[in-house]
Design a protein around this motif. Structure first.
Motif, PDB file in Angstrom:
ATOM      1  N   LYS A 246       0.824  -1.209   0.000  1.00 35.73           N
ATOM      2  CA  LYS A 246       0.000   0.000   0.000  1.00 35.73           C
ATOM      3  C   LYS A 246       0.859   1.260   0.000  1.00 35.73           C
ATOM      4  O   LYS A 246       0.567   2.231  -0.708  1.00 35.73           O
ATOM      5  N   VAL A 247       1.935   1.241   0.808  1.00 38.22           N
ATOM      6  CA  VAL A 247       2.783   2.431   0.855  1.00 38.22           C
ATOM      7  C   VAL A 247       3.549   2.604  -0.453  1.00 38.22           C
ATOM      8  O   VAL A 247       3.789   3.733  -0.907  1.00 38.22           O
TER       9      VAL A 247
ATOM     10  N   PHE B  16       8.558   7.229   8.182  1.00 39.33           N
ATOM     11  CA  PHE B  16       7.273   6.607   8.498  1.00 39.33           C
ATOM     12  C   PHE B  16       7.184   6.254   9.978  1.00 39.33           C
ATOM     13  O   PHE B  16       8.139   5.762  10.567  1.00 39.33           O
TER      14      PHE B  16
ATOM     15  N   ARG C 139       1.346   4.222  -2.935  1.00 40.46           N
ATOM     16  CA  ARG C 139       1.101   5.638  -2.636  1.00 40.46           C
ATOM     17  C   ARG C 139       2.341   6.515  -2.851  1.00 40.46           C
ATOM     18  O   ARG C 139       2.261   7.619  -3.391  1.00 40.46           O
TER      19      ARG C 139
ATOM     20  N   ALA D  53       3.776   9.268   6.780  1.00 38.77           N
ATOM     21  CA  ALA D  53       2.597   8.416   6.967  1.00 38.77           C
ATOM     22  C   ALA D  53       2.768   7.648   8.261  1.00 38.77           C
ATOM     23  O   ALA D  53       3.883   7.504   8.779  1.00 38.77           O
TER      24      ALA D  53
ATOM     25  N   PHE E 290      -2.086   4.251   7.335  1.00 40.04           N
ATOM     26  CA  PHE E 290      -2.281   2.879   6.851  1.00 40.04           C
ATOM     27  C   PHE E 290      -2.642   2.036   8.076  1.00 40.04           C
ATOM     28  O   PHE E 290      -1.808   1.798   8.949  1.00 40.04           O
TER      29      PHE E 290
ATOM     30  N   LEU F  59      10.487  -1.312   4.686  1.00 39.33           N
ATOM     31  CA  LEU F  59      10.583   0.143   4.604  1.00 39.33           C
ATOM     32  C   LEU F  59      12.040   0.601   4.579  1.00 39.33           C
ATOM     33  O   LEU F  59      12.442   1.428   3.759  1.00 39.33           O
TER      34      LEU F  59
ATOM     35  N   PHE G 249       1.692   3.947  10.283  1.00 39.84           N
ATOM     36  CA  PHE G 249       1.176   2.585  10.181  1.00 39.84           C
ATOM     37  C   PHE G 249       0.698   2.132  11.553  1.00 39.84           C
ATOM     38  O   PHE G 249       1.466   2.159  12.518  1.00 39.84           O
TER      39      PHE G 249
END
Length: 473
Positions: A333-334, A347, A337, A420, A448, A373, A422
């Motif tokens: 998902k990341v 993040f 995006r 973002a 997220f 990540l 999580f």
């Protein structure tokens, strides 16, 4: 009653503490001298609500003791619970070396009738291996001592283990069948074989039965929760239970993936199917994958055992594959995006442990996400209210030294300069955070949600970009 529990891990420590709570004298044995010394001083190696208080109280009152000497512990007891680890090997099979080693030591030190209870999660047939190892040890000593081997699997949820032990749904006790059919009679009909040899009827050891009924009577006072069965039946029951729960989780995660593509909201689907009494609401919450010490290991072990016996476990293999894919869902998902190159981005990650109520990070979805990540060039600011002490063994030291990952002292501190956030573990303080404050702290208001804790419409109204698992705004 005097009891010896071998192994002070998650299962052994909870077992010993709960038995001592009922007035039994329990000695917990472990080869780890540092851990034993810590336990003597009230230092609990795992986070489990209610456990520390129970251990300290019963140690002080003389009901619970700790030692590194199995020989010393066995002098005062004839009931031995094996609760050592059975970690997965490279091929997924359960490593029984610790169980077999303990069985041999019991055989070398027993001096009279002994009840050997296997509490560890083990493949079907392990009871036979334990019995044979004890017999070999007795033969070396030229002794013929009576003993019984029993399977008594644990059904404890991490984060609620003490309550599960004190108020069990069921107590499974697997005992050897004394009159099983011989190979010569197996070609006969089931009725004929049952009539001739007592096949399927658990002619249990009266001595072992009486001991275990007494031992567990305080835990089943409202009604008899003990279910007796064959020892292989009990071993299989433990695996079947965990694999069924893992299957429900993976099924719902797959439905969530389909919902995302089809424009449906999985939360409404979950409520719709959960209202069916045949399905129920338990274990149908979609998320970013299951972890922990049980589900992943037990799925792998049963797959390996089945294949070794010539059976193809198609459903279990699919459950394992779905969960492996689900652990990558947040990173996918990341990437969708922000792109595949995350260099220069920061993040926030809320939650390390695989579930709330525990500090256990084994097979946790957070590990897959954080490593992905950082491998993509991002920096991570992370917070967990309990599990941070476990991170040293999970992440390279150079990541912390270089600032690739920063462990924060507060959940809002993790949000500083975040592109973002999580949500990975559904700790209670994460459930109703101050979203207005969060939006001011974060660089970009993107969430997220790996546990579907937040409402998509509310997030949109507050000005957040939001993605859950199978959710629709």
């Amino acid at each position: 009653m005097n009891i010896t529990v071998i192994g002070t891990g998650y299962v052994g420590l909870v077992t010993g503490a709960c038995f001592s709570e009922m007035g039994n004298h329990v000695t917990c044995v472990d080869v780890d001298a540092v851990k034993i010394e810590g336990l003597k001083n009230g230092i609990i190696p795992i986070h489990e609500p209610g456990l520390a208080e129970m251990v300290v109280r019963n140690s002080k009152d003389g009901f619970l003791a700790f030692t590194t000497s199995l020989e010393d512990a066995m002098r005062a007891s004839s009931i031995y619970f094996i609760a050592v680890g059975t970690p997965p090997g490279e091929d997924g099979s359960a490593d029984l070396s610790h169980v077999i080693e303990v069985a041999g030591k019991i055989g070398l030190n027993m001096s009279g009738y002994s009840l050997v209870v296997n509490k560890s999660t083990v493949p079907v047939g392990t009871g036979d291996l334990v019995r044979n190892e004890i017999k070999k040890a007795l033969e070396k000593r030229a002794l013929d001592i009576e003993f019984d081997v029993v399977s008594n699997p644990e059904f404890l949820k991490e984060g609620d283990a003490v309550n599960d032990f004190m108020r069990p749904d069921r107590i499974i006790i697997g005992m050897e069948h004394k009159n099983e059919a011989t190979p010569e009679t197996r070609h006969e009909t089931r009725h004929e074989t049952r009539f001739k040899s007592g096949y399927g009827l658990p002619a249990r050891s009266a001595r072992a039965t009486e001991i275990l009924q007494r031992l567990y009577s305080p835990f089943s006072r409202n009604h008899d929760k003990i279910i007796f069965m064959g020892i292989r039946d009990a071993e299989m029951t433990k695996y079947a239970a965990n694999c069924m729960l893992a299957t429900k989780i993976s099924f719902m995660n797959e439905i969530a993936g389909i919902c995302e593509i089809m424009g449906a909201d999985v939360e409404n689907v979950r409520k719709g199917i959960g209202s069916d009494s045949r399905i129920g609401y338990s274990f149908i919450y979609p998320g970013c994958g299951y972890g922990g010490s049980c589900f992943p290991k037990d799925i792998k072990a049963l797959i390996k055992t089945s294949k070794s016996a010539g059976f193809s476990p198609l459903l279990l293999s699919a459950v394992e594959k779905r969960n492996a894919a689900q652990k990558n869902s947040l990173f996918e998902k990341v990437s969708a995006r922000f792109g595949n190159n995350l260099a220069g981005l920061t993040f926030a990650v809320w939650g390390f442990s695989f579930k709330l109520g525990t500090d256990d990070m084994r097979e946790a979805p957070s590990l897959v996400l954080i490593k992905s990540l950082i491998s993509a060039g991002a920096c991570v600011r992370a917070y967990d209210p309990v599990a941070e002490p476990q991170t040293d063994r999970e992440f390279p030291g150079e990541w912390m030294e270089s600032g690739k990952i920063v462990f924060c002292s507060h959940q809002y501190a993790a949000l500083e300069n975040a592109d973002a956030m999580f949500l990975v573990t559904e700790w209670k303080p994460f459930r109703q955070p101050d979203f207005i404050a969060m939006k001011k702290i974060m660089k970009t208001p993107v969430i997220f949600d790996g546990r579907n804790q937040y409402d998509p419409l509310e997030m949109k109204e507050l000005g957040f970009e939001y993605e859950g698992i199978g959710r629709k705004a």
